[in-house]
Write a protein that holds these residues in place. Structure first.
Motif, short mmCIF file in Angstrom:
data_model
loop_
_atom_site.label_atom_id
_atom_site.label_comp_id
_atom_site.label_asym_id
_atom_site.label_seq_id
_atom_site.Cartn_x
_atom_site.Cartn_y
_atom_site.Cartn_z
N ASP A 135 0.85 -1.19 0.00
CA ASP A 135 0.00 0.00 0.00
C ASP A 135 0.89 1.24 0.00
OD1 ASP A 135 -2.14 -1.68 0.09
OD2 ASP A 135 -2.63 -1.31 2.20
N GLU A 136 0.27 2.39 -0.24
CA GLU A 136 1.05 3.63 -0.38
C GLU A 136 1.23 4.39 0.92
OE1 GLU A 136 -1.14 6.53 -2.65
OE2 GLU A 136 -3.04 5.75 -1.89
N ASP A 137 0.44 4.10 1.95
CA ASP A 137 0.47 4.91 3.17
C ASP A 137 1.41 4.32 4.22
OD1 ASP A 137 -1.16 2.70 3.54
OD2 ASP A 137 -2.55 3.76 4.88
N LEU A 138 2.62 3.96 3.79
CA LEU A 138 3.58 3.32 4.68
C LEU A 138 4.84 4.17 4.79
CD1 LEU A 138 3.26 -0.33 3.31
CD2 LEU A 138 2.05 0.69 5.26
N GLY A 139 5.40 4.23 5.99
CA GLY A 139 6.64 4.94 6.23
C GLY A 139 7.81 3.96 6.26
N VAL A 140 8.84 4.25 5.48
CA VAL A 140 9.97 3.32 5.35
C VAL A 140 11.29 3.94 5.79
CG1 VAL A 140 8.87 2.00 3.50
CG2 VAL A 140 10.27 4.00 2.93
N GLU A 141 11.24 4.96 6.63
CA GLU A 141 12.46 5.62 7.05
C GLU A 141 13.43 4.65 7.73
OE1 GLU A 141 9.36 8.69 6.52
OE2 GLU A 141 9.44 6.73 7.51
N SER A 142 12.93 3.67 8.44
CA SER A 142 13.78 2.71 9.16
C SER A 142 13.88 1.37 8.44
CB SER A 142 13.24 2.49 10.58
OG SER A 142 13.19 3.71 11.30
N PHE A 143 13.43 1.33 7.20
CA PHE A 143 13.39 0.07 6.46
C PHE A 143 14.51 0.02 5.42
CE2 PHE A 143 11.88 -2.62 2.97
CZ PHE A 143 11.53 -3.76 3.65
N HIS A 144 15.16 -1.13 5.31
CA HIS A 144 16.23 -1.33 4.34
C HIS A 144 15.89 -2.55 3.47
CE1 HIS A 144 17.97 0.70 7.86
NE2 HIS A 144 18.68 1.38 6.97
N PRO A 145 15.51 -2.34 2.22
CA PRO A 145 15.06 -3.45 1.36
C PRO A 145 16.06 -4.59 1.22
CG PRO A 145 14.51 -1.33 0.37
CD PRO A 145 15.37 -1.04 1.55
N GLN A 146 17.33 -4.29 1.02
CA GLN A 146 18.32 -5.35 0.83
C GLN A 146 18.50 -6.18 2.09
OE1 GLN A 146 21.68 -3.07 -0.60
NE2 GLN A 146 21.25 -3.63 -2.74
N ARG A 147 18.50 -5.54 3.22
CA ARG A 147 18.60 -6.28 4.48
C ARG A 147 17.38 -7.18 4.67
NH1 ARG A 147 20.33 -1.62 8.84
NH2 ARG A 147 22.21 -0.83 7.75
N TYR A 148 16.24 -6.64 4.30
CA TYR A 148 15.01 -7.42 4.43
C TYR A 148 15.09 -8.69 3.59
CZ TYR A 148 10.04 -8.57 4.61
OH TYR A 148 8.84 -9.21 4.81
N VAL A 149 15.50 -8.55 2.33
CA VAL A 149 15.61 -9.71 1.45
C VAL A 149 16.60 -10.73 2.01
CG1 VAL A 149 16.36 -10.48 -0.84
CG2 VAL A 149 14.89 -8.46 -0.62
N SER A 150 17.70 -10.25 2.56
CA SER A 150 18.69 -11.15 3.15
C SER A 150 18.10 -11.95 4.30
CB SER A 150 19.91 -10.36 3.63
OG SER A 150 20.55 -9.71 2.56
N ILE A 151 17.27 -11.30 5.11
CA ILE A 151 16.66 -11.98 6.26
C ILE A 151 15.68 -13.05 5.81
CG2 ILE A 151 15.12 -11.66 8.24
CD1 ILE A 151 16.42 -8.90 8.64
N VAL A 152 14.79 -12.71 4.88
CA VAL A 152 13.79 -13.70 4.46
C VAL A 152 14.44 -14.87 3.74
CG1 VAL A 152 11.92 -12.00 4.38
CG2 VAL A 152 13.26 -12.44 2.32
N GLN A 153 15.54 -14.62 3.03
CA GLN A 153 16.27 -15.72 2.40
C GLN A 153 16.88 -16.63 3.46
OE1 GLN A 153 18.99 -13.57 -0.18
NE2 GLN A 153 17.75 -14.01 -1.98
N ARG A 154 17.51 -16.03 4.44
CA ARG A 154 18.15 -16.81 5.50
C ARG A 154 17.14 -17.59 6.33
NH1 ARG A 154 20.50 -12.89 7.72
NH2 ARG A 154 19.17 -12.58 9.55
N GLU A 155 15.97 -16.98 6.58
CA GLU A 155 14.95 -17.60 7.41
C GLU A 155 14.04 -18.55 6.63
OE1 GLU A 155 14.42 -17.34 10.68
OE2 GLU A 155 16.07 -15.94 11.08
N GLY A 156 14.17 -18.55 5.30
CA GLY A 156 13.33 -19.43 4.50
C GLY A 156 11.88 -19.01 4.42
N LEU A 157 11.63 -17.70 4.47
CA LEU A 157 10.26 -17.19 4.42
C LEU A 157 9.81 -17.03 2.96
CD1 LEU A 157 10.32 -14.48 7.24
CD2 LEU A 157 9.50 -16.84 7.38
N GLU A 158 8.79 -17.74 2.58
CA GLU A 158 8.23 -17.63 1.23
C GLU A 158 7.20 -16.51 1.15
OE1 GLU A 158 9.10 -19.44 -1.42
OE2 GLU A 158 10.51 -20.78 -0.38
N ILE A 159 6.52 -16.26 2.26
CA ILE A 159 5.54 -15.18 2.36
C ILE A 159 5.82 -14.44 3.66
CG2 ILE A 159 3.08 -14.60 2.52
CD1 ILE A 159 2.46 -17.16 1.01
#
Length: 406
Positions: free
Chosen positions: A189-213
């Protein structure tokens, strides 16, 4: 002529040449007769071969050799090597070829946007572009040209359709074969704040944790709306379940195996792996654009155990500002559509009383109540379709059905 005379005749070189010359016309005549006759005899032989089944056998051998090849529907008339089964959203130059980039864009960020939320969208686009994402904006207000003031405007994809939801866009423009090259699909959605969010770190975490969703956790302090306990940010890197007391089966404990206690995320900021998205895309109903009810069934697309492959990432969190978008009138704040759906019709009526639009002609009518009502209607339709599909599919086995329920 005696045989001894014939042998002596062939022994003489002069006589041998004479003999061969006399035989040559006869041989040529026999060859001519053979080839002319074959034109009439061949059909008979072909018919006999057909009768014997040899022709059919040869054809069947070729058919059996090729019939097992997996060919996309509609491509049967083409040689297999020319078939391009998938595509992507990468833009191409009108001349020449793009230089190969070792850090090629491997993930997709898609978001439904309106120009009123440009401040939040601008921050999101900048952050995801800097992380080498492909960006796709779904314009639900039709105001595409007003984004041209941003320097990144020509570097993202724009799709415009007035008053459509992100699920309507996703069903039509994010087919699995189109996004097959991207490892993760962010559909936010568009009404989200991402000031503390890092997309690459996020992808690294879900890959390491095996999260499909998955989804990033919500900051419970800064977020204006927090509808479900499981989405609140915790102290872990990732959490996959919540614990809460409740009457009988309504509570959540360590033995809970179903949503919303575990195997569940909200539809506000979902992130899907490539494999999970291929499944989810098929579950999105073409005519139900609000996607209510889909969240409870996402676990079936988790590529395995939903209690392990679905989770909320605490280490990378976002803020939900809760701004009204589709159906909202100018300056008329209303309650969110994503409130507890179990309140049913009673919740709709209470919302109508709270946010009833003014009869003044100075403000456009607020249709948020109509949007909310339609969401409940679609939720009911989706539930009925799911139950009907389960009953009619004799070959389908519910992996989450307890033995006692079978």
């Amino acid at each position: 002529m005696k045989s001894s005379d014939f042998v002596s005749l062939l022994a003489d070189p002069h006589s041998r040449r004479s003999c061969f010359c006399s035989l040559l016309p006869a041989t040529s005549l026999l060859c001519l007769v053979f080839f002319v006759g074959s034109a009439f005899i061949a059909p008979d032989y072909k018919e006999k071969f057909s009768i014997w089944g040899m022709t059919d056998t040869l054809q069947n051998l070729k058919f059996n050799k090729c019939k097992d090849q997996c060919r996309p529907n509609g491509s049967e008339a083409l040689p297999e090597g020319i078939v391009a089964k998938t595509s992507n959203l990468d833009m191409r130059p009108l001349w020449g070829f793009p230089k190969k980039n070792e850090s090629s864009m491997v993930n997709l960020f898609a978001v439904a946007v309106g120009i009123k939320q440009k401040d939040l969208v601008n921050i999101m686009v900048r952050k995801f572009l800097s992380s080498n994402f492909v960006i796709m904006l779904f314009h639900y207000d039709g105001k595409v040209d007003e984004w041209k003031s941003f320097e990144w405007c020509d570097h993202v994809l724009h799709v415009s359709a007035v008053n459509q939801t992100k699920w309507w866009f996703a069903k039509r423009f994010l087919h699995p074969d189109i996004v097959a090259e991207y490892g993760y699909i962010f559909l936010w959605d568009e009404d989200l704040g991402v000031e503390s969010f890092h997309p690459q770190r996020y992808v690294s975490i879900v890959q390491r944790e095996g999260l499909e969703i998955s989804q990033p956790a919500l900051d419970p302090v800064k977020s204006s709306e927090l509808h479900h306990q499981i989405t609140a940010r915790g102290r872990k890197i990732v959490h996959r379940r919540i614990y809460k007391h409740g009457e009988s089966r309504k509570g959540c404990d360590g033995s809970s195996t179903a949503p919303p206690c575990t195997g569940w995320i909200e539809m506000m900021a979902p992130v899907f792996s490539r494999a999970a998205w291929r499944c989810v895309w098929y579950m999105i109903q073409n005519d139900l654009i609000h996607a209510w009810g889909l969240d409870m069934q996402l676990g079936y697309c988790a590529q395995g155990d939903r209690t392990k492959n679905v989770g909320v990432v605490d280490a990378e969190y976002i803020i939900h500002h809760g701004r009204p978008t589709l159906g909202g009138g100018e300056g008329n704040e209303t309650r969110s559509l994503a409130e507890d759906r179990n309140t049913g019709r009673k919740s709709i009526m209470s919302t109508e009383k709270i946010s009833a639009p003014s009869h003044s002609h100075s403000h456009p009518k607020d249709h948020r109540v109509d949007v909310r009502r339609q969401s409940y209607i679609e939720l009911d339709i989706f539930k009925k379709r799911w139950n009907k599909a389960v009953q009619e599919d004799e070959c389908w086995v519910d992996p989450y059905l307890l033995p006692a329920d079978q």
